[in-house]
Design an enzyme around this catalytic site. Structure first.
Site, PDB file in Angstrom:
ATOM      1  N   PRO A  19       8.383  -3.979   2.934  1.00  0.00           N
ATOM      2  CA  PRO A  19       9.019  -2.869   2.214  1.00  0.00           C
ATOM      3  C   PRO A  19       8.243  -2.567   0.950  1.00  0.00           C
ATOM      4  O   PRO A  19       7.916  -3.477   0.179  1.00  0.00           O
ATOM      5  CB  PRO A  19      10.415  -3.419   1.900  1.00  0.00           C
ATOM      6  CG  PRO A  19      10.264  -4.900   1.923  1.00  0.00           C
ATOM      7  CD  PRO A  19       9.209  -5.201   2.935  1.00  0.00           C
ATOM      8  N   MET A  20       7.921  -1.297   0.731  1.00  0.00           N
ATOM      9  CA  MET A  20       7.204  -0.882  -0.470  1.00  0.00           C
ATOM     10  C   MET A  20       7.902   0.336  -1.055  1.00  0.00           C
ATOM     11  O   MET A  20       8.135   1.330  -0.363  1.00  0.00           O
ATOM     12  CB  MET A  20       5.742  -0.557  -0.134  1.00  0.00           C
ATOM     13  CG  MET A  20       4.921  -1.771   0.258  1.00  0.00           C
ATOM     14  SD  MET A  20       3.200  -1.378   0.678  1.00  0.00           S
ATOM     15  CE  MET A  20       3.414  -0.776   2.370  1.00  0.00           C
ATOM     16  N   ALA A  21       8.252   0.234  -2.337  1.00  0.00           N
ATOM     17  CA  ALA A  21       8.983   1.298  -3.010  1.00  0.00           C
ATOM     18  C   ALA A  21       8.194   2.599  -2.976  1.00  0.00           C
ATOM     19  O   ALA A  21       7.004   2.631  -3.307  1.00  0.00           O
ATOM     20  CB  ALA A  21       9.273   0.902  -4.453  1.00  0.00           C
ATOM     21  N   CYS A 104       9.638  -9.426  -5.759  1.00  0.00           N
ATOM     22  CA  CYS A 104       9.207  -8.317  -6.613  1.00  0.00           C
ATOM     23  C   CYS A 104       8.773  -8.834  -7.979  1.00  0.00           C
ATOM     24  O   CYS A 104       9.528  -9.541  -8.648  1.00  0.00           O
ATOM     25  CB  CYS A 104      10.341  -7.310  -6.774  1.00  0.00           C
ATOM     26  SG  CYS A 104       9.858  -5.864  -7.748  1.00  0.00           S
ATOM     27  N   ASN A 206       1.954 -13.497   3.958  1.00  0.00           N
ATOM     28  CA  ASN A 206       1.734 -12.188   3.334  1.00  0.00           C
ATOM     29  C   ASN A 206       0.709 -12.340   2.220  1.00  0.00           C
ATOM     30  O   ASN A 206       0.729 -13.323   1.493  1.00  0.00           O
ATOM     31  CB  ASN A 206       3.069 -11.672   2.784  1.00  0.00           C
ATOM     32  CG  ASN A 206       2.963 -10.348   2.044  1.00  0.00           C
ATOM     33  OD1 ASN A 206       3.551 -10.167   0.987  1.00  0.00           O
ATOM     34  ND2 ASN A 206       2.228  -9.407   2.596  1.00  0.00           N
ATOM     35  N   GLY A 207      -0.182 -11.362   2.132  1.00  0.00           N
ATOM     36  CA  GLY A 207      -1.165 -11.361   1.057  1.00  0.00           C
ATOM     37  C   GLY A 207      -2.587 -11.274   1.564  1.00  0.00           C
ATOM     38  O   GLY A 207      -3.045 -12.126   2.324  1.00  0.00           O
ATOM     39  N   GLY A 230       1.421  -5.286   3.773  1.00  0.00           N
ATOM     40  CA  GLY A 230       1.842  -4.331   2.757  1.00  0.00           C
ATOM     41  C   GLY A 230       0.750  -3.342   2.446  1.00  0.00           C
ATOM     42  O   GLY A 230       0.508  -2.389   3.183  1.00  0.00           O
ATOM     43  N   ARG A 231       0.025  -3.586   1.353  1.00  0.00           N
ATOM     44  CA  ARG A 231      -0.947  -2.598   0.859  1.00  0.00           C
ATOM     45  C   ARG A 231      -2.070  -2.307   1.855  1.00  0.00           C
ATOM     46  O   ARG A 231      -2.700  -1.259   1.786  1.00  0.00           O
ATOM     47  CB  ARG A 231      -1.524  -3.089  -0.471  1.00  0.00           C
ATOM     48  CG  ARG A 231      -0.491  -3.131  -1.596  1.00  0.00           C
ATOM     49  CD  ARG A 231      -1.054  -3.802  -2.855  1.00  0.00           C
ATOM     50  NE  ARG A 231      -1.445  -5.170  -2.581  1.00  0.00           N
ATOM     51  CZ  ARG A 231      -2.494  -5.781  -3.145  1.00  0.00           C
ATOM     52  NH1 ARG A 231      -3.267  -5.112  -3.984  1.00  0.00           N
ATOM     53  NH2 ARG A 231      -2.780  -7.033  -2.855  1.00  0.00           N
TER      54      ARG A 231
END
Length: 373
Positions: A19-21, A104, A206-207, A230-231
């Protein structure tokens, strides 16, 4: 490679969209999901906003009819409110899976004791998990967290054991501390240590997953049961096609021409306009995606500027039409995307580090700054 089992849910391939804002709304999830399977999590929402039935929050948890499983990530600091929010999700059939955010690192969250700051308070962390699982019914509850606040205040091994004891279905570990933010290099050895310590439930890594090869290497080196991306997928939804191929044992890699990228940009903005019910709002919000989509391609500065300042779909499409549609996918773009700078300190409530077992709930206004998402 096995599928990812989260309670009664079985996810294949074992790949999760983090999830990414402002990113993982329904349009972006649609683009990613069409490329390959997995679990695609919506933007983080606050438990307080959900139980208050904040209209903005309910728009943020909008799912397309074909989305399955539906996944919501919650941010909360009060066990009772978290429990009420999870019970709402279960009783009102708002989602099929609940993830709890303890990762977060942004100051407006950590300075109130939330996100990556919260697992330091072991008993409060346990109380939140207990209420979430108790109220979830048959829904699986998972946790996403970081290594800790900083290298002097690591919490991930304690948090992993507590999560198992409280009936959590899986744990995702971002191999960075809060103070690292998104800087430096993710510590995959920490993921391996957590996997060694937690054998009862899946552990996800993750990462620094910028390519399917990175995902394969993480799983090989750490033994983790799946990956959270994510990114790495910013401006690159087709990364999920590469990940699906990797999980099936193949090495195919998506290398779209600039024309295909432009078509995806057009569709992304169009879907956002339909979702937001405001073309200008959607196009302005889409601006942040332009640089990610065009990373590595040869595009003139003036054209980039016009694409990144478009105010209508027509204006965006005029700029996209000027791109060289035959330009091949550039080399060397499987590299960090988004902000990467570390922080000089983690903003925490006064006296937060004094007692790691303090059960007191942080300030009642801890979710105010993030209420509604």
């Amino acid at each position: 490679m096995e599928s990812l089992k989260l309670g009664s849910l079985e996810v294949w391939p074992p790949v999760v969209l983090a999830p990414m804002a402002g990113i993982t709304n329904a349009p972006f999830r649609t683009l990613c999901r069409e490329q390959g399977g997995g679990l695609f999590v919506c933007e983080m929402i606050t438990t307080r906003a959900l139980v208050e039935r904040n209209p903005k929050t309910f728009k943020m948890i909008r799912f397309e009819p074909e989305e399955s499983p539906r996944s919501i990530q919650l941010y909360g600091i009060d066990p009772e409110t978290v429990g009420r929010a999870v019970r709402m999700i279960a009783e009102e059939d708002l989602a099929d899976h609940v993830d709890l955010n303890f990762g977060c690192p942004v100051p407006k969250v950590t300075r109130k004791g939330g996100g990556s700051a919260l697992p330091y308070k072991r008993n409060l962390f346990r109380a939140i998990l207990r209420e979430a699982v108790r109220n979830a019914g048959t829904l699986p509850v998972t946790v996403k967290m970081r290594k800790g606040i900083d290298d002097d205040h690591l919490t991930y091994l304690d948090a992993g054991r507590i999560a198992v004891e409280e009936g959590v279905s899986a744990i995702a570990l971002h191999g960075r501390t809060a103070i690292q933010h998104y800087g430096g290099t993710a510590d995959w050895e920490a993921i391996a240590r957590l996997k060694e310590s937690v054998t009862e439930i899946p552990v996800l890594g993750n990462g620094d997953i910028w390519s399917a090869a990175d995902a394969r290497r993480m799983m090989d080196e750490t033994g983790c049961d799946g990956v959270v991306v994510g990114r790495g997928c910013l401006g690159r939804p087709w990364l999920f096609a590469d990940l699906a191929a990797m999980c099936e044992g193949g090495d195919e890699r998506s290398r779209p021409l600039l024309g295909e990228v432009a078509a995806t940009m057009d569709r992304h903005a169009t879907l956002m306009a339909e979702c937001f019910e405001s073309e200008r709002h959607a196009v302005v919000d889409f601006r942040k995606h332009v640089g990610w989509y065009l990373k590595g391609f040869t595009v003139g500065a003036e054209l980039r500027r016009r694409l990144a300042t478009a105010e209508s779909l027509a204006g965006l499409r005029e700029g996209l039409a000027e791109l060289d549609v035959t330009q091949p996918w550039p080399d060397g773009v499987d590299t960090p995307r988004g902000k990467t700078n570390p922080r000089d300190r983690v903003h925490l409530p006064a006296g937060w580090l004094d007692d790691p077992y303090d059960l007191a709930v942080p300030s009642a206004d801890a979710e105010n700054d993030t209420s509604g998402g």
